[in-house]
Design an enzyme around this catalytic site. Structure first.
Site, short mmCIF file in Angstrom:
data_model
loop_
_atom_site.label_atom_id
_atom_site.label_comp_id
_atom_site.label_asym_id
_atom_site.label_seq_id
_atom_site.Cartn_x
_atom_site.Cartn_y
_atom_site.Cartn_z
N ASP A 67 0.83 -1.21 0.00
CA ASP A 67 0.00 0.00 0.00
C ASP A 67 0.86 1.26 0.00
O ASP A 67 2.08 1.20 0.19
CB ASP A 67 -0.97 0.00 1.20
CG ASP A 67 -0.32 -0.35 2.52
OD1 ASP A 67 0.92 -0.30 2.62
OD2 ASP A 67 -1.05 -0.68 3.47
N ASN A 136 -7.86 -1.98 14.02
CA ASN A 136 -9.23 -2.31 13.64
C ASN A 136 -9.29 -3.57 12.76
O ASN A 136 -10.31 -3.83 12.13
CB ASN A 136 -9.88 -1.12 12.93
CG ASN A 136 -9.14 -0.73 11.66
OD1 ASN A 136 -8.24 -1.46 11.22
ND2 ASN A 136 -9.50 0.38 11.05
N HIS A 138 -7.48 -4.17 10.07
CA HIS A 138 -7.19 -4.02 8.64
C HIS A 138 -5.90 -4.73 8.25
O HIS A 138 -4.99 -4.90 9.06
CB HIS A 138 -7.22 -2.55 8.18
CG HIS A 138 -6.07 -1.69 8.58
ND1 HIS A 138 -6.21 -0.35 8.84
CD2 HIS A 138 -4.75 -1.94 8.74
CE1 HIS A 138 -5.04 0.18 9.13
NE2 HIS A 138 -4.13 -0.78 9.08
N GLU A 143 -9.88 -1.58 4.94
CA GLU A 143 -10.51 -1.14 6.17
C GLU A 143 -11.77 -1.95 6.47
O GLU A 143 -12.39 -2.52 5.55
CB GLU A 143 -10.87 0.34 6.04
CG GLU A 143 -9.65 1.27 5.93
CD GLU A 143 -8.97 1.54 7.27
OE1 GLU A 143 -8.81 0.60 8.08
OE2 GLU A 143 -8.59 2.70 7.51
C1 GLP Z 1 -0.73 0.77 8.49
C2 GLP Z 1 -0.42 -0.09 7.26
C3 GLP Z 1 -0.62 -1.55 7.51
C4 GLP Z 1 0.01 -1.92 8.83
C5 GLP Z 1 -0.70 -1.22 9.94
C6 GLP Z 1 -0.12 -1.53 11.32
O1 GLP Z 1 -1.99 1.35 8.49
N1 GLP Z 1 -1.18 0.28 6.11
O2 GLP Z 1 -0.09 -2.28 6.43
O3 GLP Z 1 -0.11 -3.31 9.01
O4 GLP Z 1 -0.61 0.18 9.74
O5 GLP Z 1 1.00 -0.76 11.55
P1 GLP Z 1 1.99 -0.99 12.74
O6 GLP Z 1 2.75 -2.22 12.42
O7 GLP Z 1 2.85 0.23 12.77
O8 GLP Z 1 1.16 -1.13 13.96
#
Ligand code: GLP
Length: 241
Positions: A67, A136, A138, A143
């Site tokens: 992403d 959440n 995702h 989402e």
């Molecule tokens: C972001 C990314 C995800 C990631 C998530 C969790 O929103 N788009 O791909 O898994 O956050 O991030 P973190 O690992 O910093 O908690």
């Protein structure tokens, strides 16, 4: 699905890196699906160390990231392009042309999304997909909602994701409201999926993904229907299982 629980986030990173390394060793031209966020950083540090010691080689592999934010320059300090360069690509012997991150600045975002999916299919689909998980539930930027979206697409970020990601920006107002994300289709078409979750803040999302019905309100729950998925958790993230 397989669930592995480790004492620390560092051990999660070591174990995840070993699994990715085994793909590179068995198939040097592997297609790696990569993720951003804080969760994969220990994994990338271990992969860098293995590359520097000569244990693994990135020179033949191809990567597709999950992403990217829409509308921030690729050299912005919070862009996922820049994150990947700094956390992994600048430190391993990967070919620049083998690196793919969705284009958050395309003139036609829908066409860019379609082309990204087509490129992955043309590359032979992803061999191993690395994932974090949002608070959440995702995965990528898919989402919570009332459906699973198959293809790469532009996403309106939820309030909770904007809040969670504010920590990387100067203020909440600076967090982009949209992102481009691989859909559930390319993730599910990966031959193996590795989901990392560390810290107590992820415990409820992990519990919902593993124990609730498969439901688009928790996008990670779809992974339960994947034939080869491993959840790599630290004790805190596994604490509600
Ligand atoms: C972001 C990314 C995800 C990631 C998530 C969790 O929103 N788009 O791909 O898994 O956050 O991030 P973190 O690992 O910093 O908690």
């Amino acid at each position: 699905m397989e669930i592995r629980v480790f004492d620390t986030a560092e051990q999660v990173g070591q174990a995840t890196a070993v699994l990715i390394a085994s793909h590179l060793i068995n198939k040097p031209e592997s297609v790696l699906g990569l993720a951003t966020g804080s969760s994969p950083i220990p994994t990338y540090q271990n992969l860098i160390a293995m590359n520097k010691s000569g244990a693994i080689d990135f020179s033949k592999c191809v990567t597709y990231n999950l992403d990217e934010y829409v509308g921030i320059p690729v050299d912005h300090e919070c862009s996922y392009h820049r994150f990947m360069d700094e956390e992994l690509f600048n430190h391993v012997n990967i070919r620049r042309e083998a690196i793919h991150v969705p284009d958050g600045n395309a003139a036609d975002m829908d066409a860019a999304a379609k082309a990204y999916d087509e490129a992955i299919v043309e590359a032979g689909n992803i061999d191993v997909q690395l994932l974090g998980i949002g608070h959440n539930g995702h995965i990528g930027f898919n989402e919570p909602g009332d459906k699973f979206v198959y293809g790469c697409h532009v996403v309106n970020l939820t309030k909770s994701t904007i809040e969670a990601n504010t920590r990387f920006f100067d203020s909440e107002a600076d967090v982009p409201r949209q992102a481009i994300s691989l859909g559930i289709g390319s993730i599910m078409n990966a031959k193996q999926v590795l989901l990392i979750a560390t810290g107590e803040g992820k415990a409820e999302a992990v519990r919902a993904a593993v124990q609730d019905d498969v439901n688009p309100a928790c996008q990670a729950s779809i992974l339960r229907t994947h034939p080869n998925v491993v959840f790599l958790l630290d004790k805190a993230a596994a604490s509600k299982l």
